[in-house]
Design an enzyme around this catalytic site. Structure first.
Site, mmCIF file in Angstrom:
data_model
loop_
_atom_site.group_PDB
_atom_site.id
_atom_site.type_symbol
_atom_site.label_atom_id
_atom_site.label_comp_id
_atom_site.label_asym_id
_atom_site.label_seq_id
_atom_site.Cartn_x
_atom_site.Cartn_y
_atom_site.Cartn_z
ATOM 1 N N VAL A 5 0.830 -1.210 0.000
ATOM 2 C CA VAL A 5 0.000 0.000 0.000
ATOM 3 C C VAL A 5 0.861 1.254 0.000
ATOM 4 O O VAL A 5 0.610 2.204 -0.748
ATOM 5 C CB VAL A 5 -0.956 -0.002 1.209
ATOM 6 N N THR A 53 -5.565 -0.425 6.848
ATOM 7 C CA THR A 53 -6.887 -0.787 7.367
ATOM 8 C C THR A 53 -6.812 -0.885 8.887
ATOM 9 O O THR A 53 -6.022 -1.665 9.425
ATOM 10 C CB THR A 53 -7.349 -2.123 6.771
ATOM 11 N N CYS A 105 -6.414 -9.121 2.607
ATOM 12 C CA CYS A 105 -7.449 -8.227 3.142
ATOM 13 C C CYS A 105 -8.680 -8.950 3.688
ATOM 14 O O CYS A 105 -9.030 -8.776 4.861
ATOM 15 C CB CYS A 105 -7.881 -7.230 2.071
#
Length: 435
Positions: free
Chosen positions: A14, A124, A258
């Site tokens: 990310v 996240t 994820c």
């Protein structure tokens, strides 16, 4: 749009995508990491992450003077206007996201953040993290913003530069607007909200997708019982605009970095406030069942027992186009096959062979024909495009058993049938080889 001075802490999947893409939008970006060797490689434009277009963006950013890489975070943030936290939030005990690295980095930069700097959580994180982080920073002159990412591995650069939406949440309106302005050139719909809602968006979206996949896998199993064809069923469903065509492909279960982590984390968050979430629990249970169901298909193809059987595997990564084995359903099916006594020979074009996640007893080979050689059955687990164009006559000659179990419905059954192979898919009628 004004160019901003941005620091991205963390150069993982990310972080590196975020840094390179923001630099391509004209911002000046510094990416920091604790790994000096990795920083040196990235400074030379060497990118190890398997992601189309990312290496090119990194090299372009360096050449243009808009992207640089440094070791350590405290020195990097001295003149930053916006600091993105893109550090690991792995699954901790009970399924909760582990925020140890987030809080550690916040502690390192707390006293050196410039006045009016904005700290952005890109990783996240559980609902309530922005508030918790603001308390940890204890800086009234520094705002905290939630800006969740929605990147798919294998198309992360495209997703970043062509987003469905930008979600920005903060209890400080000005800070949220400043972060949203970073993406102005993309022209995407922007959702400005409070921090808790922005954090919830990421979990709600990923858990919905996991539920959709588990539902389709259950429908595929029912199709097998009723003689229906899941391909036609999902085509008929997908034209309904309320449903859409994405995430309707059955397979060996969902996985990756994820969905497993986020479903477990949202369950933990729900339990923390005494909220029962049986729908999400069923989604997770159904996914575990799907891996066992694929093993059952292979066992049936081998005559009822896997003990001592040589099984060829096509694909181990969690999806095609990546080298990622994190929570890979393909890898989990392989482990279950090994637990049932099978000897495994596998090929995956995305792997080098030195990955520590590969289970003991599995042999990784250089080409798919080696994986088929002497195997009682060949099992397709990851939907690499190259597998569709194999010489299936050569595959048939290499196999001792003439059956292919296609857990992704990726192959053309008629092509295999003409090559002398029987085909077993998911939610579809089996196809028997021509004799």
């Amino acid at each position: 749009m004004f160019a901003r001075r941005i620091v991205v802490i963390g150069t993982g999947y990310v972080g590196l995508t975020t840094g390179a893409c923001l630099a391509s939008l004209g911002h000046r970006v510094v990416c920091s990491d604790v790994n000096a060797e990795k920083v040196a490689e990235l400074s030379r434009g060497e990118v190890r992450i398997h992601e189309p277009g990312l290496a090119e963006l990194v090299r372009e950013g360096i050449a243009a003077g808009r992207l640089e890489f440094v070791v350590g975070s405290a020195g990097a943030v001295a003149d930053a206007e916006v600091v993105f936290l893109c550090v690991p939030t792995p699954m901790g005990s009970g399924g909760a996201a582990d925020l140890a690295v987030v809080e550690s980095v916040a502690g390192e930069v707390r006293d050196v953040l410039p006045t009016r700097c904005v700290v952005v959580t890109k990783s996240t994180v559980p609902v309530g993290t922005s508030k918790r982080l603001a308390e940890h920073l204890d800086r009234e002159d520094v705002a905290v913003v939630s800006n969740p990412e929605f990147l798919r591995e294998g198309s992360a650069v495209h997703d970043f530069l062509n987003p469905d939406r930008i979600v920005v949440g903060s209890d400080t309106q000005d800070a949220a607007e400043r972060v949203a302005a970073l993406y102005a050139r993309l022209g995407a719909p922007t959702v400005l909200t409070d921090a808790a809602s922005a954090e919830m968006v990421k979990y709600a979206a990923n858990c919905f997708l996991a539920t959709k996949l588990s539902y389709v896998n259950a429908i595929a199993e029912l199709c097998e019982q009723l003689g229906a064809d899941i391909t036609d069923v999902t085509e008929g469903m997908g034209y309904d605009r309320r449903i859409g065509q994405s995430f309707l492909q059955p397979g060996p279960g969902w996985g990756g970095s994820c969905l497993p982590k986020d479903t477990a984390a949202l369950l933990q968050v729900a339990e923390a406030v005494d909220f029962e979430f049986p729908l999400l629990q069923a989604t997770i249970s159904s996914n575990a069942h799907q891996r066992q169901r694929m093993v059952g298909k292979v066992r049936e193809a081998c005559g009822g027992s896997l003990a001592g059987e040589r099984i060829g595997l096509l694909g181990l990564t969690f999806k095609a186009g990546t080298d990622d084995l994190r929570d890979s359903p393909a890898l989990e099916v392989a482990r279950l096959l090994a637990d049932n006594g099978a000897e495994l020979i596998a090929h995956d074009p995305g792997l080098r062979g030195d990955e520590p996640e590969l289970p003991a007893g599995l042999t990784l080979v250089d080409d798919p024909y080696q994986a088929a050689k002497g195997a009682a059955a060949l099992v397709l687990l990851t939907e690499w495009q190259a597998f569709r164009t194999l010489d299936w006559t050569l595959v048939a000659e290499a196999l001792t058993g003439r059956i292919v179990v296609d857990t992704r419905n990726h192959l053309d059954p008629d092509v295999l049938r003409r090559a002398g192979l029987s085909w077993r898919g998911v939610g579809r009628t089996p196809v028997t080889a021509l004799t």
